[in-house]
Design a protein around this motif. Structure first.
Motif, PDB file in Angstrom:
ATOM      1  N   THR A  55      68.923  -0.132   8.339  1.00  0.00           N
ATOM      2  CA  THR A  55      68.637   1.182   8.926  1.00  0.00           C
ATOM      3  C   THR A  55      68.794   1.123  10.436  1.00  0.00           C
ATOM      4  N   TYR A  56      68.239   0.096  11.049  1.00  0.00           N
ATOM      5  CA  TYR A  56      68.317  -0.064  12.503  1.00  0.00           C
ATOM      6  C   TYR A  56      69.770  -0.170  12.970  1.00  0.00           C
ATOM      7  N   GLU A  57      70.543  -1.004  12.309  1.00  0.00           N
ATOM      8  CA  GLU A  57      71.953  -1.165  12.703  1.00  0.00           C
ATOM      9  C   GLU A  57      72.739   0.126  12.495  1.00  0.00           C
ATOM     10  N   THR A  58      72.420   0.875  11.448  1.00  0.00           N
ATOM     11  CA  THR A  58      73.088   2.160  11.212  1.00  0.00           C
ATOM     12  C   THR A  58      72.767   3.139  12.336  1.00  0.00           C
ATOM     13  N   ILE A  59      71.507   3.179  12.750  1.00  0.00           N
ATOM     14  CA  ILE A  59      71.114   4.061  13.854  1.00  0.00           C
ATOM     15  C   ILE A  59      71.866   3.672  15.123  1.00  0.00           C
ATOM     16  N   LEU A  60      71.911   2.384  15.426  1.00  0.00           N
ATOM     17  CA  LEU A  60      72.610   1.931  16.636  1.00  0.00           C
ATOM     18  C   LEU A  60      74.096   2.277  16.584  1.00  0.00           C
ATOM     19  N   LYS A  61      74.660   2.230  15.396  1.00  0.00           N
ATOM     20  CA  LYS A  61      76.095   2.504  15.238  1.00  0.00           C
ATOM     21  C   LYS A  61      76.421   3.986  15.428  1.00  0.00           C
ATOM     22  N   TYR A  62      75.584   4.869  14.914  1.00  0.00           N
ATOM     23  CA  TYR A  62      75.928   6.292  14.882  1.00  0.00           C
ATOM     24  C   TYR A  62      75.214   7.165  15.914  1.00  0.00           C
ATOM     25  N   ALA A  63      74.097   6.725  16.464  1.00  0.00           N
ATOM     26  CA  ALA A  63      73.354   7.564  17.417  1.00  0.00           C
ATOM     27  C   ALA A  63      73.856   7.343  18.845  1.00  0.00           C
ATOM     28  N   ASP A  64      73.960   8.427  19.589  1.00  0.00           N
ATOM     29  CA  ASP A  64      74.361   8.327  20.989  1.00  0.00           C
ATOM     30  C   ASP A  64      73.262   7.669  21.828  1.00  0.00           C
ATOM     31  N   LYS A  65      72.011   7.976  21.485  1.00  0.00           N
ATOM     32  CA  LYS A  65      70.861   7.381  22.162  1.00  0.00           C
ATOM     33  C   LYS A  65      69.779   7.131  21.124  1.00  0.00           C
ATOM     34  N   VAL A  74      58.932  -1.337  15.026  1.00  0.00           N
ATOM     35  CA  VAL A  74      59.097  -2.715  14.588  1.00  0.00           C
ATOM     36  C   VAL A  74      60.250  -2.745  13.584  1.00  0.00           C
ATOM     37  N   VAL A  75      61.247  -3.560  13.892  1.00  0.00           N
ATOM     38  CA  VAL A  75      62.393  -3.758  13.009  1.00  0.00           C
ATOM     39  C   VAL A  75      62.215  -5.114  12.341  1.00  0.00           C
ATOM     40  N   LEU A  76      62.143  -5.115  11.017  1.00  0.00           N
ATOM     41  CA  LEU A  76      61.959  -6.359  10.281  1.00  0.00           C
ATOM     42  C   LEU A  76      63.314  -6.939   9.901  1.00  0.00           C
ATOM     43  N   THR A  77      63.580  -8.141  10.385  1.00  0.00           N
ATOM     44  CA  THR A  77      64.860  -8.788  10.120  1.00  0.00           C
ATOM     45  C   THR A  77      64.752 -10.279  10.396  1.00  0.00           C
ATOM     46  N   ARG A  78      65.661 -11.027   9.803  1.00  0.00           N
ATOM     47  CA  ARG A  78      65.796 -12.446  10.113  1.00  0.00           C
ATOM     48  C   ARG A  78      66.886 -12.655  11.163  1.00  0.00           C
ATOM     49  N   ALA A  80      69.011 -12.029  14.768  1.00  0.00           N
ATOM     50  CA  ALA A  80      68.759 -11.778  16.190  1.00  0.00           C
ATOM     51  C   ALA A  80      69.539 -10.520  16.567  1.00  0.00           C
ATOM     52  N   LEU A  81      68.817  -9.455  16.872  1.00  0.00           N
ATOM     53  CA  LEU A  81      69.446  -8.184  17.214  1.00  0.00           C
ATOM     54  C   LEU A  81      68.919  -7.718  18.566  1.00  0.00           C
ATOM     55  N   PRO A  82      69.724  -6.954  19.300  1.00  0.00           N
ATOM     56  CA  PRO A  82      69.244  -6.424  20.579  1.00  0.00           C
ATOM     57  C   PRO A  82      68.228  -5.307  20.353  1.00  0.00           C
ATOM     58  N   ALA A  83      67.276  -5.194  21.263  1.00  0.00           N
ATOM     59  CA  ALA A  83      66.307  -4.098  21.211  1.00  0.00           C
ATOM     60  C   ALA A  83      66.921  -2.884  21.893  1.00  0.00           C
ATOM     61  N   ALA A  84      66.934  -1.748  21.201  1.00  0.00           N
ATOM     62  CA  ALA A  84      67.530  -0.520  21.747  1.00  0.00           C
ATOM     63  C   ALA A  84      66.781  -0.035  22.985  1.00  0.00           C
ATOM     64  N   THR A  85      65.461  -0.185  22.995  1.00  0.00           N
ATOM     65  CA  THR A  85      64.620   0.193  24.137  1.00  0.00           C
ATOM     66  C   THR A  85      63.470  -0.807  24.211  1.00  0.00           C
ATOM     67  N   SER A  86      62.650  -0.680  25.225  1.00  0.00           N
ATOM     68  CA  SER A  86      61.494  -1.574  25.358  1.00  0.00           C
ATOM     69  C   SER A  86      60.430  -1.306  24.289  1.00  0.00           C
ATOM     70  N   ASP A  87      60.507  -0.164  23.612  1.00  0.00           N
ATOM     71  CA  ASP A  87      59.568   0.159  22.529  1.00  0.00           C
ATOM     72  C   ASP A  87      59.960  -0.485  21.199  1.00  0.00           C
ATOM     73  N   VAL A  88      61.175  -1.046  21.119  1.00  0.00           N
ATOM     74  CA  VAL A  88      61.674  -1.642  19.884  1.00  0.00           C
ATOM     75  C   VAL A  88      61.393  -3.139  19.881  1.00  0.00           C
ATOM     76  N   HIS A  89      60.768  -3.601  18.797  1.00  0.00           N
ATOM     77  CA  HIS A  89      60.439  -5.012  18.642  1.00  0.00           C
ATOM     78  C   HIS A  89      61.143  -5.524  17.388  1.00  0.00           C
ATOM     79  N   VAL A  90      62.107  -6.409  17.567  1.00  0.00           N
ATOM     80  CA  VAL A  90      62.856  -6.990  16.460  1.00  0.00           C
ATOM     81  C   VAL A  90      62.125  -8.270  16.059  1.00  0.00           C
ATOM     82  N   CYS A  91      61.608  -8.303  14.825  1.00  0.00           N
ATOM     83  CA  CYS A  91      60.700  -9.374  14.418  1.00  0.00           C
ATOM     84  C   CYS A  91      61.038  -9.918  13.031  1.00  0.00           C
TER      85      CYS A  91
END
Length: 179
Positions: A55-65, A74-78, A80-91
């Motif tokens: 879901t996170y990668e889809t949002i990053l791919k299609y959303a302008d912001k 909180v994005v649950l993943t194994r 290593a992904l970039p955080a879109a903003t300082s409010d996003v925590h990839v864990c």
């Protein structure tokens, strides 16, 4: 204390949240009328978001912001992904750990943004408290299911709303495991 976890989602009449390739273009036809289907009120009533990697990668791919400003996510993943903003925590946490940490941060209501795999995991683990599904009058026939897995559970209808577009929004409280 664990915050309430709410799965607020749009689904086709046959239970899919996206096409097999992840696209949700079939939803756009109901968005054209300007109706927000209660989204603004819902969004203002949540404190944080929980989502899976796809879901996170889809949002990053299609959303302008980043579409969820001002909310901890909180994005649950194994991976290593970039955080879109300082409010996003990839864990790399379990859903239970993520909810406990969000609760420790003061969150009371968390939106399970998706996808179907994470929703199924949360549902099976008994973490899901509410389900708000906007049933779109469209049959996909295949795609990403609303819940990839799950145990049998009852639901208690809280409210239902009908819209002129044919969308029916159902708000359920999730009951415990079935006997």
């Amino acid at each position: 204390m664990k915050p309430a976890l709410i799965y607020y989602v749009a689904a086709s009449l046959d239970g899919y949240i996206a096409r097999p390739d992840g696209r949700v273009d079939w939803i756009h036809s109901i968005e054209e009328g300007g109706e927000d289907y209660g989204y603004h009120d819902f969004y203002s009533g949540i404190d944080a978001l929980l989502m899976g990697r796809v879901t996170y990668e889809t949002i990053l791919k299609y959303a302008d912001k980043w579409p969820y400003p001002g909310k901890t996510c909180v994005v649950l993943t194994r991976s290593a992904l970039p955080a879109a903003t300082s409010d996003v925590h990839v864990c790399h946490w379990t859903p239970t750990e993520a909810l406990n940490r969000l609760g420790d941060m003061g969150s009371k209501r968390v939106w399970l943004v998706g996808g179907g795999s994470l929703a199924g995991t949360c549902y099976t683990a008994g973490l899901l408290d509410e389900l708000v599904v906007s049933v779109i009058p469209h049959m996909l026939g295949a795609g990403i299911k609303m819940f990839a897995t799950g145990l049998e559970r009852g639901l208690t209808l809280q409210t239902q709303r009908n819209f002129s577009t044919g969308v029916v929004q159902l708000h359920y409280q999730v009951q415990g495991e079935a006997a």
